[in-house]
Design a protein around this motif. Structure first.
Motif, PDB file in Angstrom:
ATOM      1  N   CYS A 205      43.592  43.671  37.764  1.00 15.14           N
ATOM      2  CA  CYS A 205      43.869  43.255  36.388  1.00 15.14           C
ATOM      3  C   CYS A 205      42.791  43.802  35.453  1.00 15.14           C
ATOM      4  O   CYS A 205      41.591  43.590  35.685  1.00 15.14           O
ATOM      5  CB  CYS A 205      43.922  41.732  36.302  1.00 15.14           C
ATOM      6  N   CYS A 208      39.908  41.479  33.904  1.00 12.71           N
ATOM      7  CA  CYS A 208      39.163  40.609  34.816  1.00 12.71           C
ATOM      8  C   CYS A 208      37.800  41.196  35.179  1.00 12.71           C
ATOM      9  O   CYS A 208      37.698  42.365  35.567  1.00 12.71           O
ATOM     10  CB  CYS A 208      39.985  40.375  36.084  1.00 12.71           C
ATOM     11  N   ARG A 275      47.502  33.652  42.956  1.00  9.72           N
ATOM     12  CA  ARG A 275      48.419  34.413  42.096  1.00  9.72           C
ATOM     13  C   ARG A 275      49.821  33.858  42.276  1.00  9.72           C
ATOM     14  O   ARG A 275      50.232  33.522  43.398  1.00  9.72           O
ATOM     15  CB  ARG A 275      48.398  35.893  42.468  1.00  9.72           C
ATOM     16  N   GLU A 303      48.683  34.249  32.535  1.00  6.57           N
ATOM     17  CA  GLU A 303      48.259  35.223  31.519  1.00  6.57           C
ATOM     18  C   GLU A 303      49.266  35.376  30.378  1.00  6.57           C
ATOM     19  O   GLU A 303      48.928  35.202  29.223  1.00  6.57           O
ATOM     20  CB  GLU A 303      47.973  36.610  32.125  1.00  6.57           C
ATOM     21  N   LEU A 310      52.102  41.717  30.358  1.00  7.84           N
ATOM     22  CA  LEU A 310      51.620  41.734  31.745  1.00  7.84           C
ATOM     23  C   LEU A 310      51.356  43.166  32.207  1.00  7.84           C
ATOM     24  O   LEU A 310      50.371  43.435  32.900  1.00  7.84           O
ATOM     25  CB  LEU A 310      52.635  41.057  32.671  1.00  7.84           C
ATOM     26  N   MET A 313      48.189  44.420  30.567  1.00  7.46           N
ATOM     27  CA  MET A 313      47.016  43.864  31.234  1.00  7.46           C
ATOM     28  C   MET A 313      46.803  44.447  32.629  1.00  7.46           C
ATOM     29  O   MET A 313      45.815  44.119  33.286  1.00  7.46           O
ATOM     30  CB  MET A 313      47.159  42.344  31.372  1.00  7.46           C
ATOM     31  N   LYS A 315      48.421  43.682  35.246  1.00  7.78           N
ATOM     32  CA  LYS A 315      48.394  42.516  36.121  1.00  7.78           C
ATOM     33  C   LYS A 315      48.697  42.882  37.566  1.00  7.78           C
ATOM     34  O   LYS A 315      48.228  42.232  38.501  1.00  7.78           O
ATOM     35  CB  LYS A 315      49.415  41.481  35.604  1.00  7.78           C
ATOM     36  N   GLN A 319      54.582  39.948  39.314  1.00  4.84           N
ATOM     37  CA  GLN A 319      54.719  38.787  38.441  1.00  4.84           C
ATOM     38  C   GLN A 319      55.504  39.115  37.175  1.00  4.84           C
ATOM     39  O   GLN A 319      55.300  40.158  36.548  1.00  4.84           O
ATOM     40  CB  GLN A 319      53.342  38.249  38.059  1.00  4.84           C
TER      41      GLN A 319
END
Length: 500
Positions: A205, A208, A275, A303, A310, A313, A315, A319
């Motif tokens: 991510c 992060c 997650r 998030e 997403l 990001m 991710k 997701q």
């Protein structure tokens, strides 16, 4: 013999947890070098204690663990004093902040080395080199300022087998501070133990701070080893609950279920981080076993409910917004509380797009709550982290955002709020946008007070819900002063800042 002083700067008010990060380092030098621990959470004035050790215990090396936010202020203040008064000492910092901001740390003039990631091998190897006057340039996981003034990073070490590491020296820690002091009363239990069972995370991510350090790697202790450690503290000091501070406890379904099977007879409650897309693949029987073992609540980085965000990001995984809602509903059947964090205010080409994203997330959060009202919602405002090379980071730089260049700048009030992801100082967010995020959060927490605030009784919960309910129903979030007043008077707990 030159002693090593390991310092855990104050991280929060009246929250004591076993200082696992520096205890891990103590274990790495145990039997070879003498070590001392000072915990800023347990000291009215840790500098007094540190100076006493410097003057009387032959301390030459100081190891600080430094996370962004509250720890940073105490770490900087004390490090400056120590280096000025005891210039012969070697100052070694570890933790997310120095690893992600090495220039500001090393050019400060009072930090000599940074351990960049796990220090189980790097820290004792560095002490050996400094003691013996031998080269340290080939020690992995090290950042330092070279003779030419440039910052040098050595290669990363492969993650170490966690079961092969020495056990943490809890009994020796007890010589400095009574272990029961670290077992705090929380939503989970009367004596809550903090524990790390794994390091890293296998995802990338781009928002992060874990990613630059572990580079999508994860390594865990076996379920049996985790159980043995937890049971030791339970039997010796009475722990009845566990906070797993892993970045991602539930990477392995097999390991999680095996631990659940082992811990179930101990009648302990526990919490961890996961997650959504990983745990949504767990079998129903696995989720049932995890809940029956005492797991009450699990933290998930939702998030965003917007699939485009997403992707922005990075991710990773599978997701989606639809999955976030579906999984919240699924956990309801197992009586596991999902704790979802959302990040509002990601960068976009126009302010209208940023505002649209905020409005979308507010509406999405309300949909999650409609599906599973017990879902805990934690709201963060997007704050950049230096995951260099990511597309999102390029967008952040292109917008004109810059991190502080000096270490002292990081402890200005504005940047402390940045570290807590409350005031991001980002050029694409207007004050009105930040106010809307904060005001919605206030109203949301009024209608759905966090279950983790153990001081908030049923009467107070009912009263604040009554006050906030109409606002929430008709989407009026401006100036929620009446709710803020109640939260201030009742000292409402904010999990995103204070944990449990």
């Amino acid at each position: 013999m030159n002693q090593i002083l390991l310092f855990n700067p104050k991280s929060s008010i009246n929250k004591y947890r076993i200082p696992n990060s520096i205890l891990n380092i103590a274990a790495s030098v145990e039997g070879k070098y003498g070590w001392i621990i000072v915990d800023g959470n347990c000291e009215a004035d840790p500098l007094v204690k540190i100076e006493n050790y410097l003057q009387n215990q032959g301390v030459k090396y100081l190891g600080f663990t430094v996370m962004p936010g509250p720890q940073l202020r105490q770490a900087i203040t004390i490090a400056k004093v120590v280096k000025a008064k005891y210039p012969h000492t070697k100052m070694i910092w570890g933790g997310y902040f120095p690893s992600n901001q090495p220039n500001a740390v090393l050019y400060s003039g009072y930090v000599d080395f940074i351990i960049n990631g796990p220090g189980d091998h790097a820290f004792p190897a560095l002490i050996d080199a400094l003691e013996n006057g031998t080269p340290y340039e080939f020690i992995k996981n090290l950042i330092y300022k070279a003779e030419d003034g440039r910052i040098h990073k050595t290669p990363k070490e492969d993650l170490i087998d966690q079961d092969g590491l020495p056990s943490l020296p809890y009994d020796k820690l007890a010589a400095f501070y009574p272990i029961p002091k670290f077992l705090g009363k929380t939503y989970l239990g009367e004596k809550t133990l903090a524990y790390h069972s794994s390091i890293g995370c296998p995802f990338t991510c781009s928002f992060c701070a874990v990613v630059p350090i572990y580079e999508a790697r994860w390594k865990a202790k076996s379920a049996q080893k985790v159980y043995e450690d937890v049971k030791y503290i339970k039997d010796k000091w009475g722990a009845d609950a566990i906070e797993f501070h892993d970045n991602n406890f539930f990477v392995s379904e097999k390991r999680a279920v095996e631990f659940a099977r082992l811990i179930k007879p101990e009648n302990m409650t526990w919490w961890g981080m996961a997650r959504i897309d990983t745990m949504h693949k767990f079998k129903d029987s696995s989720l049932k076993a995890i809940r029956e073992s005492g797991c009450k609540i699990i933290f998930f980085g939702a998030e965003s409910g917007n699939n485009t965000i997403l992707e922005q990001m990075d991710k990773g995984g599978t997701q989606t917004g639809e999955q976030i809602i579906e999984f919240a509903a699924r956990l309801k059947k197992f009586d596991i509380i999902p704790e979802y964090s959302f990040v509002l205010g990601t960068p976009a080409p126009t302010q209208q797009q940023v505002q649209a994203q905020i409005d979308f997330e507010i509406d999405f959060i309300k949909k999650v709550k409609a599906v599973n009202p017990k879902t805990e919602i934690v709201i963060y405002t997007y704050s950049p982290v230096p995951t260099e090379g990511s597309e999102l980071y390029k967008q952040v730089l292109a917008s004109g955002f810059r991190f502080p260049e000096t270490l002292e700048d990081w402890i200005s009030p504005a940047w402390e709020s940045f570290d807590l992801r409350k005031n991001p100082l980002t050029p694409w967010l207007t004050p009105e946008m930040i106010d809307k995020i904060r005001n919605f959060e206030t109203v949301l927490n009024g209608v759905y007070p966090t279950v983790t605030d153990i001081r908030l009784n049923w009467l107070k919960r009912k009263a604040i819900k009554l006050v906030a309910g109409l606002r929430y129903k008709i989407d009026i979030y401006h100036y929620p002063y009446e709710i803020k007043l109640l939260q201030k008077v009742w000292r409402y707990r904010q999990p995103e800042i204070q944990g449990f």
